[in-house]
Every structure is written in structure tokens, then in C-alpha cells.
Design an enzyme around this catalytic site. Sequence first.
Site, PDB file in Angstrom:
ATOM      1  N   HIS A  34      28.521 117.094  68.813  1.00  0.00           N
ATOM      2  CA  HIS A  34      28.368 117.378  69.119  1.00  0.00           C
ATOM      3  C   HIS A  34      27.293 116.611  70.336  1.00  0.00           C
ATOM      4  CE1 HIS A  34      24.263 120.413  69.676  1.00  0.00           C
ATOM      5  NE2 HIS A  34      24.540 119.988  68.877  1.00  0.00           N
ATOM      6  N   HIS A  86      22.707 126.483  70.499  1.00  0.00           N
ATOM      7  CA  HIS A  86      22.924 126.476  69.021  1.00  0.00           C
ATOM      8  C   HIS A  86      23.151 127.616  68.670  1.00  0.00           C
ATOM      9  CE1 HIS A  86      18.541 124.935  66.442  1.00  0.00           C
ATOM     10  NE2 HIS A  86      19.243 124.283  67.022  1.00  0.00           N
TER      11      HIS A  86
END
Length: 733
Positions: A34, A86
Site C-alpha cells: 500500500h 479506500h
Amino acid sequence: MSLGDSDRELVVSELGREPTPAEAALFENLWSEHCAYRSSRPLLSAFDSEGEQVVVGPGDDAAVVALPGDEDGDSDTYITMGIESHNHPSYVDPFDGAATGVGGIVRDTLSMGAYPIALADSLYFGEFEREHSKYLLEGVVEGISHYGNCIGVPTVAGSVDFHSAYEGNPLVNVACIGLTNEERLVTAEAQEPGNKLVLVGNATGRDGLGGASFASEDLAEDAETEDRPAVQVGDPYAEKLLIEANEVLVDEHLIESARDLGAAGLGGASSELVAKGGLGAQIELERVHQREPNMSALEILLAESQERMCYEVEPENVDRVKEVADRFDLGCSVIGEVTEENYTCTFRDEVVVDVDAYFLGEGAPMNDLETEEPAEPDTDLPDVDLEDGFETVVSSPSTASKRWVYRQYDHEVGVRTSVGPGDDAAIIAIREASAERGSADESSGGNRETGQGLAISSGAAPNWTTTAPREGARAIALENATNIAAKGATPLAAVDCLNGGNPEKTDVYGGFTAIVDGLAEMCETLSTPVVGGNVSLYNDSVAGPIPPTPTLAMVGTKDGYDAPPLSVESEGDLLLVGDLGLESGDCRLGGSEYLAQFEGSDRFPALPDEPAAVVETLADVANDESTLAVHDVSHGGLAVSLAEMVTADAGLEVSLPGDDPAGALFHEQPGRALIQTEEPAAVREAFDGVAPVTDLGGATADGTLEIGIGDRTITTDAAAIDDRRATIERELE
């Protein structure tokens, strides 16, 4: 949380000792997929990120692009562009996951010294018929609308798609546009040893712990319960105060550099800030203002509590920063200072972190992964009644009206929105903040009119990239550019959110590699630099991997704020710009909603030979006084585009030539547009040598849509179309 064996060996070798628990957790999060892009970074050099308009490219919290200036090309107006995902949090907790996605991308905008002026949300869910998909959709939309509406930033563009492969892993991609100028510009690069590090915003709690590492793993079957602590909880009212406080700090030139606290919390923001400047820091963690008692050093470092900013401030300006924070009822802590040494954190006089900041932020080794070339689909076309096909495609949740979604968003706040959601692209008016507040024309609210409109388009097409990842990604870039051109704007720049499954699977990584190459190739062809973006991998669940999904948020500029509407007027000729695909008998239906609904397969349609010329010419024609309406042709093909143009006061009577009715109505080659005009000869002349132009028919005043195809005729009207396209409203209200 745990640091992998090979990574631990590398860290031990660099440090000359075992890492402390806090150091190990920092490395585990900052070296996660990430944060470090370990599987994707080797591919991202394919993107062209340079251009005269690019002020700050990839690598900062958001990109900065100069808007076209005067005749000499000079511009003192900048926009910022950022996009983030998200995805995992929105599966576990749809409301808070989506809401904090909005909050995070807005703070990325603040950290560049910009004021947020527009949001775009691209959302992807499992099949709409499934109750869990509806639950996720309702929660995500509520989270986005609540947060965006509360902070006063309009959501003006985006997309919503449904596909079975998103059932176990929805995608929530959020883009934000901000406004700044050269004087106000701030970056995330620490400037000077001795400057103070000041934390402004909400108090730090235990929410969001390990969010970066959580986002770098496949979703487990029990993720909705087991991973809930990794999801942050937002407070939009605190964010609104932070937005306004940031404006004051920027206006008074009190900030030397800034970074918002997102992935990996304070540890991520502060270490990245000083690493970019080739510097270090000394941080005293107990100084961080906290909302929960007895927090540990690791919790303070890695908590992803929302609405917090880390500022580099010259010592003499610290008291004024505290005054501004107090004025807006925000917490404020002087947590340390910039140094020339290592990145060091202490907690109650104990050293818990002592590492080289650059190694922490940039030392993660890249993954060398194998790929498998995506296979081309066979041709297997269904035998479907034409009227049944029309009704099914027009009412499909992916092509149906999204009014239920965007009417929950405040897209008028800020009084900049000229064209809002529901059109091909949004248009907002660019008004530059005055250098001295109150000195501008009072009628513009203290802002200076620039006379420029900014067009915004955002989205992807999972059916396209499932069928043909590379060609589908090329098509997505062209589709967004066509949306912008349909409103008379010229593409300026783009940011992308590259979503994929588990890259350790060769077929998944092959598809991901293909979408990167395809998107990069078409953006370069369109002379549209990709100035920033986000990568989200490991979007895999027990249901399998998601389709490779390259969301693109593109902006373009035009003189003025007006644009031709999508809906037709009651008089005027209707022309199709682009290939009908019927003369050659090669009308490919691959990637179409038609085949998705009726379970067929085919190759993806060929794209125009000169896409840049098509986009440029379409923008010129859209701005012509004789042009009455423009609408791009893409998802759902001509069937959906024609249906969307009809109103209660204006209908269409069209005729499609050829002997392939399904191909004519439903193929989704992008780069095409429907143009209603008073001067059809002028349109044909403009596109001569650029793209074919076909006369389809004309407008009527009775609100009826009549489509003649060979010996068949489909007849309906605006009321029936609206009823068919209200699929989402009917199910959710």
C-alpha cells in the site's frame, strides 16, 4: 502485524541490530504494498508525467498543474489533483471507510497549500441484485455524502459500476481537485534543520491501527468483524475546521512543508516529510495530544486517526500556528524538530525508533513477479430479441440513471458548479483566491474570476478491462477524454487509481501490467500527462480477484463555463461521429453491457485511428454556436446514449443502416459522439479526414424515441425510458 523474514534480514543488516517493536511495525507498514508500491512501481515508469503545465508531478501528496494562461502562456493559477482508494475499509465498514477516503484525499490537497473545490467518486460493487451489494452501496454513498456535504466540498463527477467480481471486494476511488497558486504552493519536502514539527488537528486515538498493512492483504472471510479496528473513524466537522485553519496558515506563509496523516499515521507522515528533504527528525511521542489514556509508543506512531496534519514551521512562527489552531478549536502539539541526523522517536525518555529516514521510506525492495498474458475471448453471440435487448441494457444498473447516488451529494456548494453530475463531464468555474483577502471584487466572494471552466471526468469500465485489459484501459482513457471534449474542453492532465487483485498470481499480475501499459499509451497519445495516482493491489477475497480496474480522473479546460447540454432540443439534425462498424461486418461487441447481460463473448472493438484528432475536433465542434447538444457514446452503446438524450419535450427519430441490429445498437467503441446541430454540413467538414460522420435522423417535439434498424423499429418515449432507468431508485427507496 509482523515483518516478513526477508525484509527483517534487510533491516537488521542496515541497522546492525534487531529492530525495536516500534521500528519493526513502522517498516512493516511503510514497506507494505500500500505504501511502497513494491509490485507496481517497476511498471509506473510507463506513464508520461511531464509537460509544460506540470508544476509538481508524482511523489507528493497531490500533483500540481498550471492552468492555461494568457497569450504568452504565463499562468498564476494552479490546480492540485489527487486520487486515492479506500477499498478494504469500505468493505469492512462502508460508511466510515468511504467517509475517511474523502477526508484523506482532501487533506492531501491541503498539504499542497490548496483549497479543495471539487470531488469525484468512482464506485464499484458486486451484482446489484445481491442484498450485500445494496448494503455496501447504501453505506458507501451515505459515507461520501455525509463527509463531503459537511465539509462543503461539492461532489461533481464520478461513476458507479456493478460486476460480480466485486462482490467480496468493492472499490471506492476518490479524487479531489484543489486551487492554489505559486505564492501559496507548499510541498511535502522538509526544508531546514531546526524547524519545528507541529501536529495540528484531532487528538490521536487507537483507530486505524495497521491500516496500511491491512490494505496490502487479501480480504478474509471474517474481515467485516476481525479487521474493523483497522478502519478509521472520521469527523467531518473537524476536517472543515482544519480546511479553514490551513487556509490561514498558508495565507500567512507560516508553513514550510506539510504532510497529512494518512497511511501509517504519524510515523508515515513525519518520516516521509523529512526523507524527501534528505533530513531527519527528533520526535517526542508523549507530546502528541491524545484522546485515549495509556497509549503506547507504537499506537501513537501508527494510529491512523483522522483530521490531522503535520507541519514544518520555523521556530519564530510556532506561537502564531498555535493561535490559529486555537481559533479553530483544533488540537496543536509541537512534537519535535527537523534534524540532519536519523529519524528518531523517543517515548518517556526511551529511544523507540532510530533509523535512516530515507531507508525507512525508500528502502523496500521491489518485487520481481511473473506475468501471464491475458487471453483474447472467443466470439459467442447470444440470440436475443432486439426490443428485449434494448429494455435490458437501458435498465441495467451499470447503465441506468445514477440519480439516487448523486442527488445525495451537495454538488452546488461553493457556487462554482456550472455542469453537475449526470452529464458526460462536470464543469466548475475557476475563481482564483485573491492574494489579499477582501481586495477582490466583492460580487465574486473575494475571488478573482479567471473566465476558465474546468471539466472533470472520472471512471473506469470493468467489462472492458475484463474482456481486454490493455485495449480496455486504452479505451477508458479515450472515454474520459471524449467526455471532456463533449463539453467543449481540451484535456489537460490526469491522475489514476490502479486497482488489481493479488499480484503474486501470474494471470492477475498480467492483467494489471496490461492496464498500466494501455492507460499509459493512450494518455501519451492524447498528450495528457498522468501527473499522479494511487495503486491498490491485493483486492482479492474468497470470491476471487477483482477485474483489473484503472480508474482515471481527467481534467480539461475551456473558455467560459457554458457547455452544450446532453439532452436534445425539439429541432435539429442528429449526427453520429465515429464508426458504426457495420459496413465491414466487424462490429465487435466485446466488453459491452449487452454481452454482460446475456452471457456472450466477443473481441473488444477497435479504437479510432486518430484518437487525439477526434478529441480535439469534438471539443471545437461542441463550442460552435450551431451545436445544440453533444453526448458521448460508450457504456450501453447507441441504445443507452439515444435514450439518455430524449426528454419529455424533445424526442428523436433515427435510422441505423446495416444488417447487424445488435451490433449497431450495443457495441461500445469509445471515441464516438452524438451531435445535434443546425449545421450538419459544417460538422461533416470539421471531421473530414478525422472520423466518419453518419446522419442518423432528427429531433421531434413529442418526447418519443423511434429507432429504425433494417426492417425493425423500436419505439418508446421519455416517460417509459425514465421508468426503466430508475432501476436503483426502485430497489433502494
